[in-house]
Design a protein around this motif. Structure first.
Motif, mmCIF file in Angstrom:
data_model
loop_
_atom_site.group_PDB
_atom_site.id
_atom_site.type_symbol
_atom_site.label_atom_id
_atom_site.label_comp_id
_atom_site.label_asym_id
_atom_site.label_seq_id
_atom_site.Cartn_x
_atom_site.Cartn_y
_atom_site.Cartn_z
ATOM 1 N N SER A 93 0.835 -1.201 0.000
ATOM 2 C CA SER A 93 0.000 0.000 0.000
ATOM 3 C C SER A 93 0.875 1.258 0.000
ATOM 4 O O SER A 93 0.614 2.216 -0.731
ATOM 5 N N LYS A 94 1.922 1.244 0.809
ATOM 6 C CA LYS A 94 2.840 2.390 0.861
ATOM 7 C C LYS A 94 3.566 2.571 -0.465
ATOM 8 O O LYS A 94 3.771 3.704 -0.911
ATOM 9 N N LYS A 96 2.463 1.784 -3.426
ATOM 10 C CA LYS A 96 1.510 2.374 -4.375
ATOM 11 C C LYS A 96 1.358 3.869 -4.125
ATOM 12 O O LYS A 96 1.309 4.661 -5.072
ATOM 13 N N GLU A 97 1.276 4.257 -2.867
ATOM 14 C CA GLU A 97 1.159 5.678 -2.533
ATOM 15 C C GLU A 97 2.413 6.428 -2.964
ATOM 16 O O GLU A 97 2.326 7.522 -3.525
ATOM 17 N N GLU A 99 4.388 5.594 -5.409
ATOM 18 C CA GLU A 99 4.356 5.654 -6.873
ATOM 19 C C GLU A 99 3.429 6.760 -7.348
ATOM 20 O O GLU A 99 3.752 7.479 -8.298
ATOM 21 N N ARG A 100 2.269 6.918 -6.684
ATOM 22 C CA ARG A 100 1.350 8.013 -7.043
ATOM 23 C C ARG A 100 2.024 9.361 -6.816
ATOM 24 O O ARG A 100 1.919 10.273 -7.645
ATOM 25 N N MET A 101 2.719 9.484 -5.699
ATOM 26 C CA MET A 101 3.409 10.737 -5.401
ATOM 27 C C MET A 101 4.481 11.022 -6.446
ATOM 28 O O MET A 101 4.590 12.148 -6.949
ATOM 29 N N ARG A 102 5.279 9.988 -6.779
ATOM 30 C CA ARG A 102 6.341 10.154 -7.772
ATOM 31 C C ARG A 102 5.756 10.561 -9.123
ATOM 32 O O ARG A 102 6.254 11.478 -9.786
ATOM 33 N N ASN A 103 4.677 9.905 -9.528
ATOM 34 C CA ASN A 103 4.062 10.210 -10.822
ATOM 35 C C ASN A 103 3.537 11.637 -10.867
ATOM 36 O O ASN A 103 3.706 12.338 -11.862
ATOM 37 N N THR A 104 2.901 12.070 -9.782
ATOM 38 C CA THR A 104 2.393 13.443 -9.716
ATOM 39 C C THR A 104 3.540 14.437 -9.790
ATOM 40 O O THR A 104 3.495 15.401 -10.557
ATOM 41 N N ASN A 133 -5.296 14.346 -6.474
ATOM 42 C CA ASN A 133 -4.120 13.863 -7.220
ATOM 43 C C ASN A 133 -2.969 13.581 -6.335
ATOM 44 O O ASN A 133 -2.546 14.031 -5.441
#
Length: 133
Positions: A93-94, A96-97, A99-104, A133
């Motif tokens: 879960s961490k 994925k979070e 990865e979302r932060m990196r992508n943003t 986002n």
């Protein structure tokens, strides 16, 4: 052995050893006549166990549970595996979070010209109320 030696052998800073004692994770050791902590080999083994578990990201609460299981010879490996699988799910879960932060951040960085002008999409996004986002 004293707390400095215990720290060196276990890889846990002295201050953290004192903290672990204060919360009951590590039992208070015997004391010398002059009042210094006097750690034994089994206590060092426990500290190494704790340090390894902490290095793998287990929370203090989970380390406590792992210690209890380690000392309980009537435990089942299923209990240990269940706790470990729960921890793996938390790590996933961490990840994925993150990865979302990196992508943003990557997307915002691409939008920013990085020049001498004051306009900056990164700051504009941070100032927005766009929490999704």
């Amino acid at each position: 052995m004293n707390i400095g030696q215990a720290s060196e052998l276990s890889g846990i800073p002295s201050k953290t050893i004192r903290y672990y004692e204060s919360i009951g994770l590590i039992p208070a050791p015997a004391r010398t006549d002059s009042g210094y902590r006097d750690y034994s080999n089994p206590e060092i083994e426990t500290m190494r166990f704790i340090q390894r578990a902490r290095n793998l990201g287990f929370a203090i609460k989970d380390v406590c549970e792992l210690l209890d299981l380690w000392h309980d010879h009537n435990r089942t490996s299923a209990q240990v595996k269940s706790l470990t699988q729960r921890h793996i799910a938390e790590i996933e879960s961490k990840v994925k979070e993150l990865e979302r932060m990196r992508n943003t951040l990557a997307m915002l960085s691409e939008k920013c010209h990085g020049n001498d002008r004051p306009e900056c999409p990164i700051l504009e996004d941070l100032a927005s109320l766009n929490f999704g986002n």
